[in-house]
Design a protein around this motif. Structure first.
Motif, short mmCIF file in Angstrom:
data_model
loop_
_atom_site.label_atom_id
_atom_site.label_comp_id
_atom_site.label_asym_id
_atom_site.label_seq_id
_atom_site.Cartn_x
_atom_site.Cartn_y
_atom_site.Cartn_z
N GLY C 24 0.49 -1.20 0.03
CA GLY C 24 0.19 -0.16 0.17
C GLY C 24 0.84 0.89 -0.11
O GLY C 24 0.49 2.32 -0.93
N GLU C 27 2.48 1.94 -3.20
CA GLU C 27 1.18 2.65 -4.41
C GLU C 27 1.26 4.31 -3.97
O GLU C 27 0.56 4.75 -4.72
CB GLU C 27 0.12 1.63 -4.19
CG GLU C 27 -1.37 1.85 -5.38
CD GLU C 27 -0.22 1.46 -6.65
OE1 GLU C 27 0.42 0.12 -6.60
OE2 GLU C 27 -1.06 1.63 -7.47
N VAL C 41 -4.73 4.00 1.84
CA VAL C 41 -4.74 3.00 1.27
C VAL C 41 -3.64 1.39 1.70
O VAL C 41 -4.28 0.61 1.50
CB VAL C 41 -3.83 3.08 -0.18
CG1 VAL C 41 -3.05 2.74 -0.84
CG2 VAL C 41 -4.71 4.64 -0.62
N THR C 45 -5.28 -2.57 2.01
CA THR C 45 -4.45 -3.46 1.51
C THR C 45 -4.33 -3.78 2.99
O THR C 45 -4.46 -5.53 2.85
CB THR C 45 -2.93 -3.10 1.13
OG1 THR C 45 -3.13 -1.90 0.28
CG2 THR C 45 -2.01 -4.25 0.13
N ARG C 141 -7.23 -1.70 -2.81
CA ARG C 141 -5.54 -0.69 -3.32
C ARG C 141 -6.19 -0.55 -4.77
O ARG C 141 -5.94 0.50 -4.78
CB ARG C 141 -4.77 -1.25 -2.27
CG ARG C 141 -3.41 -0.82 -2.92
CD ARG C 141 -2.74 -1.60 -3.16
NE ARG C 141 -2.14 -2.27 -4.18
CZ ARG C 141 -1.71 -4.06 -4.34
NH1 ARG C 141 -1.39 -4.11 -3.12
NH2 ARG C 141 -1.95 -4.37 -4.92
N ASP C 142 -6.18 -1.25 -5.57
CA ASP C 142 -5.84 -0.93 -6.81
C ASP C 142 -6.77 -0.52 -6.88
O ASP C 142 -7.53 0.88 -8.05
CB ASP C 142 -5.79 -2.51 -7.86
CG ASP C 142 -4.74 -3.35 -7.22
OD1 ASP C 142 -3.86 -2.18 -6.93
OD2 ASP C 142 -4.43 -4.32 -7.27
N CYS C 145 -7.33 2.84 -6.38
CA CYS C 145 -5.85 3.61 -7.09
C CYS C 145 -6.12 3.76 -8.23
O CYS C 145 -5.64 4.03 -9.36
CB CYS C 145 -4.50 3.38 -7.05
SG CYS C 145 -4.40 3.20 -5.08
#
Lengths: 206, 206, 206
Positions: C24, C27, C41, C45, C141-142, C145
């Motif tokens: 995290g 990222e 984030v 994660t 997380r993804d 983002c």
């Protein structure tokens, strides 16, 4: 209910679940996902809407926990998804898939409204829960695939058909119509509304 | 509480909810969504944060189930969203919307912290739940619209103001200050902190 | 259990949580988030997978509510994330991070399966819950983002290793093997499977 009707209903339900899973397979194929990724995307597409509704209502067990067989079937199909898609495109026309998806939209939305009513939700919320049940699987699929959800992008009525159908169901329930007829009429309404507006290319203003 | 105070609070609360729904309307307009899509986006923006908190806490019923009127009002406004936005931009300046949003951030964060404390959460988690309540509506809005969430992109303090305010609330609670005053002081703190840092263009290091 | 084993397990668990939080941080760094954004984030994660599982199972309290210390540690680290990342890249090689992440995948997936079994889930669902526990933190997380989730994009087996390991755990449980050994064997299996397939650059067909 008459055993034949019960059987017919579970066949229709199965078709609707697979139609939803299918749209997951198609999206997964476009993204070139592997088997497990395909499985996850197809699974959230098929059961995501009902699961979000059940989490909101605090309703357990989930449909897919009670009907594990569907999960296993989708899992097995994920390993042969390219083959399944090729077969399907040969056996079913694109129109058949559209019809199956519209059946799913109708069934899931009306069953979602009915479950929310049983959980004591007020009417407006029950109709909303119906729409969530019908459309959120596709929304989560698109979010996972990093796309703007199709129901938001596309100006052809989809969630709108579901919403009107859910209100029709509530109206019939209010008129004390036999639940079996209410479900059938409202589901068929959504199915027909979706297909007719699609065919006539009705666009919502935006 | 004094009936006038209760009335004042519910007016402020309503303003905050509409300010959040508004940011959903604006986003929906930019994406050219139809009425039902606009409704869904505005709804998750206004109630998403509190709903995520309640799902995490296992807290029921949801605010929007008990205050169905707000849902119906947002639904009705979604059909005339372009008109609503034009009116709003005439009646309210952009600054007014910023203030209303900051009021929402304050109210939602502090009420979230308070609800989490009542549910027996430890302090650090309660502050976190407050921030989730204040900011997650916007996060879900941006995820649905396939954008990086604004609170992550923007280096102006937003979640940070909420977090500091939630800790201020916890401090006042620990000092056994009357809950009514604690709520008011901490909410006003977040409101002022947000507006001052915005006005002075304070940027967080990253 | 022997106190030394208990201690060893909690050290391993801590390492796995920080490995997840780390991905995290990385990222968040790439996206140039501020401290609070980085914290959010890293938090989702590290704990997102288990939280989704617990919401689905209706299981409370959440791990991160009971182990608040981890949340506080991740919070503190978020303020010095660039420094933490620089230190980490000096102290730990990239391979060490890969190993720690694989340990996390193993631990979280197997513990997830075990918790789902205890909650009375059927086997297939329990294995699925294990995979969700192991991989959904990274998925959220993804999504936050605004990226296609890595486990869907990457054709190197990750969720697949977890799934096979969960089934191995179920097989051992069915054979009535001592739970401690089952957990260790299945976790180590996932760890090794992940590292070996990564090293050999095994790619799943898609």
């Amino acid at each position: 209910m008459h055993p034949r009707l019960t059987f017919a209903l579970s066949v229709i339900e199965g078709l609707a679940i697979f139609a939803y899973a299918f749209s997951g397979f198609i999206e997964a194929r476009r993204r070139r996902l592997d088997a497990v990724g395909t499985f996850l995307v197809a699974l959230v597409t098929a059961f995501g809407g009902g699961t979000v509704r059940d989490v909101l209502l605090g309703h357990r067990p989930f449909y897919w926990v009670e009907h594990e067989t569907y999960v296993i079937a989708i899992f097995a199909m994920s390993f042969v998804a390219p083959f399944v898609l090729r077969m399907a495109s040969r056996v079913f026309s694109e129109r058949a898939l559209l019809v199956a998806d519209a059946v799913g939209l109708g069934l899931f939305s009306i069953s979602g409204t009915s479950i929310a009513l049983d959980a004591g939700m007020p009417w407006f919320i029950a109709a909303l829960m119906g729409v969530v049940t019908g459309v959120f699987g596709g929304v989560i699929r698109d979010v996972l695939c990093n796309e703007m959800p199709l129901i938001l992008r596309d100006s052809r009525p989809y969630a709108t058909c579901a919403l009107v159908g859910c209100w029709l169901y509530l109206l019939l329930a209010w008129l004390a119509v036999d639940p079996v007829y209410s479900v059938i009429v409202a589901t068929v309404f959504i199915l027909v509304a979706r297909l007719v507006t699609f065919k006539l290319d009705v666009r919502l203003p935006h």
